[in-house]
Write a protein that holds these residues in place. Sequence first.
Motif, PDB file in Angstrom:
ATOM      1  N   LYS A 134       0.827  -1.209   0.000  1.00 29.30           N
ATOM      2  CA  LYS A 134       0.000   0.000   0.000  1.00 29.30           C
ATOM      3  C   LYS A 134       0.866   1.266   0.000  1.00 29.30           C
ATOM      4  CE  LYS A 134      -2.230  -1.356   3.705  1.00 29.30           C
ATOM      5  NZ  LYS A 134      -1.687  -2.723   3.857  1.00 29.30           N
ATOM      6  N   THR A 135       1.849   1.292   0.894  1.00 32.53           N
ATOM      7  CA  THR A 135       2.742   2.453   0.949  1.00 32.53           C
ATOM      8  C   THR A 135       3.591   2.547  -0.309  1.00 32.53           C
ATOM      9  OG1 THR A 135       2.826   2.228   3.365  1.00 32.53           O
ATOM     10  CG2 THR A 135       4.483   3.625   2.333  1.00 32.53           C
TER      11      THR A 135
ATOM     12  N   GLN B  87       4.694  13.199   4.473  1.00 37.52           N
ATOM     13  CA  GLN B  87       4.114  12.117   5.273  1.00 37.52           C
ATOM     14  C   GLN B  87       3.660  12.674   6.619  1.00 37.52           C
ATOM     15  OE1 GLN B  87       6.534   8.612   5.718  1.00 37.52           O
ATOM     16  NE2 GLN B  87       5.047   7.574   6.995  1.00 37.52           N
TER      17      GLN B  87
ATOM     18  N   LEU C  13       0.517  12.148   2.579  1.00 35.38           N
ATOM     19  CA  LEU C  13       0.407  10.708   2.811  1.00 35.38           C
ATOM     20  C   LEU C  13       0.266  10.428   4.293  1.00 35.38           C
ATOM     21  CD1 LEU C  13       0.599   7.703   2.039  1.00 35.38           C
ATOM     22  CD2 LEU C  13       3.102   7.936   2.108  1.00 35.38           C
TER      23      LEU C  13
ATOM     24  N   ASP D 138       0.019   7.300   6.578  1.00 35.11           N
ATOM     25  CA  ASP D 138       0.288   5.873   6.426  1.00 35.11           C
ATOM     26  C   ASP D 138      -0.220   5.095   7.634  1.00 35.11           C
ATOM     27  OD1 ASP D 138       1.263   3.784   4.909  1.00 35.11           O
ATOM     28  OD2 ASP D 138       3.269   3.870   5.763  1.00 35.11           O
ATOM     29  N   ASP D 139      -0.837   3.934   7.345  1.00 34.72           N
ATOM     30  CA  ASP D 139      -1.267   2.992   8.386  1.00 34.72           C
ATOM     31  C   ASP D 139      -2.203   3.673   9.394  1.00 34.72           C
ATOM     32  OD1 ASP D 139      -1.425   0.529   9.590  1.00 34.72           O
ATOM     33  OD2 ASP D 139       0.350   0.817  10.838  1.00 34.72           O
TER      34      ASP D 139
ATOM     35  N   THR E 228      -3.362   5.208   3.762  1.00 33.95           N
ATOM     36  CA  THR E 228      -3.277   3.744   3.724  1.00 33.95           C
ATOM     37  C   THR E 228      -3.726   3.199   5.074  1.00 33.95           C
ATOM     38  OG1 THR E 228      -1.018   3.435   4.578  1.00 33.95           O
ATOM     39  CG2 THR E 228      -1.258   3.980   2.229  1.00 33.95           C
TER      40      THR E 228
END
Length: 308
Positions: free
Chosen positions: A80-81, A107, A133, A135-136, A169
């Motif tokens: 995904k990343t 990020q 972004l 992430d997670d 993500t």
Amino acid sequence: MLDRQAAVGALSREGIVFRLLTDMAGNSILYPIHHPRVVSSETLVGVKEARRLLFQNLSGMRAGLPPLPTLIEGFRGTGKTSLAIAGWQSLNTPPHPPHFSPCHLIQISREGINDIVPLLDILAETTSPAILLIDDLYFREGDPLLNTFRGILDGGIMEFPNHVALIVTSNHRHLLEERLSQREDALRGSELLDETMALSDRFGLTISTSEPSREIYMQIVLAKLLEEGIISRIPDSWETQLRQMEQLQWNLSSTNPSSSSGDLNLELVFELSTRFARERGSRSGRTATLFAKKLKRGLLEGWETNTL
């Protein structure tokens, strides 16, 4: 709180890749990343449609078409990343449109969600495209950041600049952890469904990744072995040999696999990588990457790279 003056200076002088860092006191800075991770298109195996959708969405920024906020969700370790980074790389890959400005990548952690609005205000005054972004990402019940993030997606009186994309993500389909007790305590089943979907439905584009099939996993393994320099090429016959071994109900517990023809022992590769995936409980791109790295360093007990 994000220091506006410092952020403007960083964006203009410190490069194009940043992490938004927030300290315990709530002060945030844009920290430049001078050696960003590079993702080669050859390593994005098994995510062809996901890649197409993401790249198509982001490419509109070159023509002034605002990108849809994107959620990439799915099984852990499925790239995904990597997809997000590859999408950013695609915007900075020639040929460039007239008056091209490099695309920034920023990020943001969960703790930085409160700084997104002031950051968008800063980015709105620039002409360079940017990707934010997260992430997670996931939220627990009662998380105060949940409503803040919902408000960012809804917009309200704020609109995302046409040249700024948001990519999130998550391993959670609806970004919210769902517990069995929540299902049992819900007065109506629809209440829980509405609550969990209220956030994910605010994304204009949702891209899903899944655990790869065994064949795709083996393809990723071979690509990673090639990338690490463990093998010199990927044999054209690898798919045929894999199917033949499956049809013969090849014994994966064998400790002395026979050698394949050519310069690569495919049976050994298949056995090692399958055993490694079983031990980690995950057949994914991340597992394949770690398998190749450990194999190269001689960290898989009882096996040496020269046996391949």
